[in-house]
Design an enzyme around this catalytic site. Structure first.
Site, PDB file in Angstrom:
ATOM      1  N   GLU A 102       8.885  68.094  41.063  1.00 40.03           N
ATOM      2  CA  GLU A 102       9.975  68.903  40.501  1.00 40.03           C
ATOM      3  C   GLU A 102       9.446  70.193  39.891  1.00 40.03           C
ATOM      4  O   GLU A 102      10.066  71.249  39.995  1.00 40.03           O
ATOM      5  CB  GLU A 102      10.759  68.084  39.459  1.00 40.03           C
ATOM      6  CG  GLU A 102      11.587  66.976  40.085  1.00 40.03           C
ATOM      7  CD  GLU A 102      12.726  66.504  39.178  1.00 40.03           C
ATOM      8  OE1 GLU A 102      12.453  66.224  38.001  1.00 40.03           O
ATOM      9  OE2 GLU A 102      13.874  66.429  39.656  1.00 40.03           O
TER      10      GLU A 102
ATOM     11  N   ALA B 249      14.623  57.854  32.715  1.00 45.58           N
ATOM     12  CA  ALA B 249      15.692  58.092  31.751  1.00 45.58           C
ATOM     13  C   ALA B 249      16.852  57.143  32.027  1.00 45.58           C
ATOM     14  O   ALA B 249      17.474  56.601  31.111  1.00 45.58           O
ATOM     15  CB  ALA B 249      16.165  59.546  31.848  1.00 45.58           C
TER      16      ALA B 249
ATOM     17  N   GLY C  90      12.138  57.289  17.381  1.00 46.90           N
ATOM     18  CA  GLY C  90      12.163  58.154  18.563  1.00 46.90           C
ATOM     19  C   GLY C  90      13.567  58.514  18.977  1.00 46.90           C
ATOM     20  O   GLY C  90      14.433  57.653  19.104  1.00 46.90           O
TER      21      GLY C  90
ATOM     22  N   GLY D  12      14.535  59.993  21.891  1.00 47.02           N
ATOM     23  CA  GLY D  12      14.593  60.294  23.321  1.00 47.02           C
ATOM     24  C   GLY D  12      15.879  59.734  23.911  1.00 47.02           C
ATOM     25  O   GLY D  12      16.848  59.459  23.196  1.00 47.02           O
ATOM     26  N   TYR D  13      15.898  59.555  25.214  1.00 52.02           N
ATOM     27  CA  TYR D  13      17.093  59.033  25.878  1.00 52.02           C
ATOM     28  C   TYR D  13      17.503  57.689  25.295  1.00 52.02           C
ATOM     29  O   TYR D  13      18.667  57.455  24.970  1.00 52.02           O
ATOM     30  CB  TYR D  13      16.854  58.885  27.381  1.00 52.02           C
ATOM     31  CG  TYR D  13      16.733  60.202  28.109  1.00 52.02           C
ATOM     32  CD1 TYR D  13      17.872  60.899  28.486  1.00 52.02           C
ATOM     33  CD2 TYR D  13      15.498  60.740  28.427  1.00 52.02           C
ATOM     34  CE1 TYR D  13      17.786  62.109  29.159  1.00 52.02           C
ATOM     35  CE2 TYR D  13      15.399  61.953  29.105  1.00 52.02           C
ATOM     36  CZ  TYR D  13      16.538  62.630  29.469  1.00 52.02           C
ATOM     37  OH  TYR D  13      16.449  63.816  30.120  1.00 52.02           O
TER      38      TYR D  13
ATOM     39  N   ASP E  56      10.277  54.165  27.761  1.00 50.39           N
ATOM     40  CA  ASP E  56       8.960  54.212  28.403  1.00 50.39           C
ATOM     41  C   ASP E  56       7.951  53.259  27.800  1.00 50.39           C
ATOM     42  O   ASP E  56       6.901  52.996  28.405  1.00 50.39           O
ATOM     43  CB  ASP E  56       8.394  55.641  28.345  1.00 50.39           C
ATOM     44  CG  ASP E  56       9.241  56.635  29.139  1.00 50.39           C
ATOM     45  OD1 ASP E  56      10.183  56.191  29.832  1.00 50.39           O
ATOM     46  OD2 ASP E  56       8.958  57.841  29.070  1.00 50.39           O
TER      47      ASP E  56
ATOM     48  N   LYS F 203      22.190  65.880  41.539  1.00 52.43           N
ATOM     49  CA  LYS F 203      21.252  66.012  40.415  1.00 52.43           C
ATOM     50  C   LYS F 203      21.974  66.550  39.179  1.00 52.43           C
ATOM     51  O   LYS F 203      21.806  66.036  38.070  1.00 52.43           O
ATOM     52  CB  LYS F 203      20.123  66.956  40.824  1.00 52.43           C
ATOM     53  CG  LYS F 203      19.075  67.181  39.751  1.00 52.43           C
ATOM     54  CD  LYS F 203      18.113  66.024  39.647  1.00 52.43           C
ATOM     55  CE  LYS F 203      16.987  66.302  38.661  1.00 52.43           C
ATOM     56  NZ  LYS F 203      16.078  65.153  38.557  1.00 52.43           N
TER      57      LYS F 203
END
Lengths: 399, 399
Positions: free
Chosen positions: A170, A314, A11, A13-14, A297, A374
């Site tokens: 969001e 994240a 994976g 991802g982050y 996750d 943000k």
């Protein structure tokens, strides 16, 4: 000479990306590092509410993996993970197999339906680059179609977001910000557009300070969003949603954002897990597995202060990645392993346009200050992943 | 003092707009001129292949009527025409009625289905601003959806254009030009996209010089378009099209462009007509009606040289409008009426990108020369309608 160990990362991802970047520096010459990912790009899940509503190009949320990682030190395999064979220390891919000495599971999340029927069939629930591009085009198509019908179907312009958590809020923030422009483009009176956020829990944005929640709800309501709180959905149908009360809301667009569970590959591979999440040891290894780290996750850790799991974010995934990379190096060197402790630096939810709410330390932020934060958070991630060059190339202008 | 006559113009297409502009100058103070149109904007039908394929914003093809016409001299009524009551010299609108002394019917065209079942249900056949916006968003949605399906449905990426006439060719020209970009945006291998142009007649672009037709077909084929000529369509279904041979081509997108017929209001109002087109007198009046002019796609005139009707084009509609306005003034002044003779200055079909084919006088044009001419033609229309100011504001840069 000893054989170099195989480190396999699942994976991009982050968690996976930061782990890969750190490992390539720490042990790039002493191990074979292989990163497996379904796509040849990495994307920033936390930005996806923007392309989903069409306020940012989906391409701005992703980057080719080879543009960030040093593929002289990391083998990249574009493939899908089918199963982890723990006993054999192998990963089965759609088109092959990989043997590992150390495994890092960063397979991310899937939509949690809580058993509500019809979600996968009739709601948009994939929070991926592919998924949000479909949401965006679907929404625009409803607007484009509306004026072509001799009998106007108002459900074309009814948008339901299931879930008033981070993602749902969001997303509706972006969409509600864009609706006036869509109405103008497609010659549609704005009062025809209906937006609902439907939440089963007794509050929107659970875990957020009530003052911030009220700020967000007031702002979104002023843009035409209607909240239905304490209002479970019984079923998603082709026509819309059916509430627990039996009432129906007709809508051609239902976006499912009630939260996530870990990857189903976790359960398929026989790990003990709760909704796809493995309760990891303090050093981030799966219980009973000396060679398997779980981050992001798919990893469950408990916030002892409130005796509840940390939400999968994240921020935590990236922090886990740092610990994970250090612990793999320690294992290779025969050193001792660190315990992981998350450090929550802040949380900001954007609300579309220049609006946002958030908490940094103990300080509450509203409006443009929160919005600024943000963007700083988004840029900080790029900095951690690829240094100042990546911020310049892919960052968001905070002004 | 005599009562000022009521001049009522139905439709704000090429014919109606030019007639209104000329009448407001010629008789603006001596008559009550009323223009009725469904929308408060005029649009350039001949540009619509671009927004349909997404290569130009739909807004670039339309303009608010009050930005072009002098509404101090023309009453504008935004309404839909239901019926013309010829005996009572009245027009019934959805929300009212108008009495006329002189009527100009410029109601434009509708898709001709030739009785093929399923066209209105399953094909895109509205060549209007609303219609092409839907086509564009539908196409993009197919691309966005494709990668989200676990079992890839190739019919999502199959695009059928029914009809290899002007509209069909110009549309597939734009689409085929855009496909590589769509594939890049949505991560789709280009060979997955199938484009068909299906034509019942024995040639594409009937009436065009064979050398130009070949140039166009070769170019479009090089972009992946497959032509099926001499191949009637028996039925359009939810799944695609069924050919006369019984073969089926599965496609989620069928664009119907087999040509047009006049407005159905013509027949509903009891005029003698062929497929919604009235064979007008040389002075452009409907036979037996001293007070009703018919221009544009609802008017049928015969090209004596080949004893066949002239095709309904913007060029002829605009020329009719000049004659129509002069003849109304002549009627008011008791003068004699002109006969209309079309003067075909040239015809250019764009093929997407910088490509086009055309004929100007007896000269054949290809590629960028033809493309340049096409833009000049588009700009010339704006000049005729609104002078140099409108060209500057809304024109196409031909370079």
């Amino acid at each position: 000479m000893l054989k170099k160990p195989n480190i396999v990362l699942l994976g991009a991802g982050y968690g996976g990306m930061i782990t890969a970047a750190r490992l390539s520096k720490k042990v790039g010459h002493d191990a074979n590092i292989t990163l497996v990912n379904k796509h040849d790009y990495h994307y920033q899940t936390t930005w996806l509410h923007e392309p989903a509503a069409g306020t940012l190009s989906a391409d701005r949320t992703r980057m080719p993996i080879d543009s960030v990682l040093d593929l002289n030190k990391i083998n990249f395999v574009k493939d899908e993970v089918v199963e982890i064979k723990r006993e054999e220390k192998k990963v089965v891919l759609k088109q092959g197999e990989l043997e590992y000495d150390y495994l890092v599971v960063g397979l991310g999340s899937e939509a949690e339906t809580f058993g509500v029927p019809g979600v996968h069939e009739y709601a948009y629930c994939k929070w991926t680059v592919n998924g949000v591009r479909e949401v965006k085009e679907h929404i625009e198509y409803q607007f484009a179609k509306y004026n072509n019908l001799s009998e106007k179907k108002d459900e074309l312009l009814t948008f339901i977001v299931a879930g008033a958590g981070f993602t749902g809020i969001e997303f509706i923030g972006e969409l509600s910000e864009r609706v006036p422009e869509l109405c103008k483009t497609y010659d549609i009176p704005q009062e025809k557009v209906k937006m609902y956020v439907i939440e089963a829990a007794p509050t929107a944005l659970p875990g957020f300070d009530p003052e911030l929640v009220e700020y967000a709800m007031n702002l979104l309501e002023s843009r035409g969003v209607e909240f239905k709180i304490n209002c479970p959905i019984k079923e998603v149908t082709e026509a819309g949603v059916i509430l627990a009360s039996g009432d129906e809301i007709k809508a051609e667009t239902v976006v499912w954002a009630t939260g996530v569970r870990g990857s189903s590959i976790i359960e398929k591979s026989g790990f003990e897990a709760m909704r796809g999440r493995i309760k990891v040891e303090p050093d981030l290894r799966a219980p009973g597995h000396e060679d398997v780290f779980v981050i992001g996750d798919c990893a469950l850790i408990i916030n002892e202060e409130i005796n509840r799991p940390y939400p999968p974010t994240a921020q935590i995934a990236m922090q886990m990645a740092e610990t994970c990379a250090s612990n793999i190096k320690a294992l290779m060197d025969g050193g001792s392993l660190q315990s992981f402790t998350p450090e929550i630096k802040g949380t900001v939810a954007s609300l579309g346009g220049k609006e946002a709410i958030g908490v940094v330390g103990s300080k509450k932020l509203f409006g443009s200050t929160a919005n600024f934060m943000k963007k700083m958070i988004d840029n900080r991630y790029l900095f951690l992943l690829g240094g100042p060059g990546l911020v310049l190339k892919r960052g968001k202008n905070p002004m």
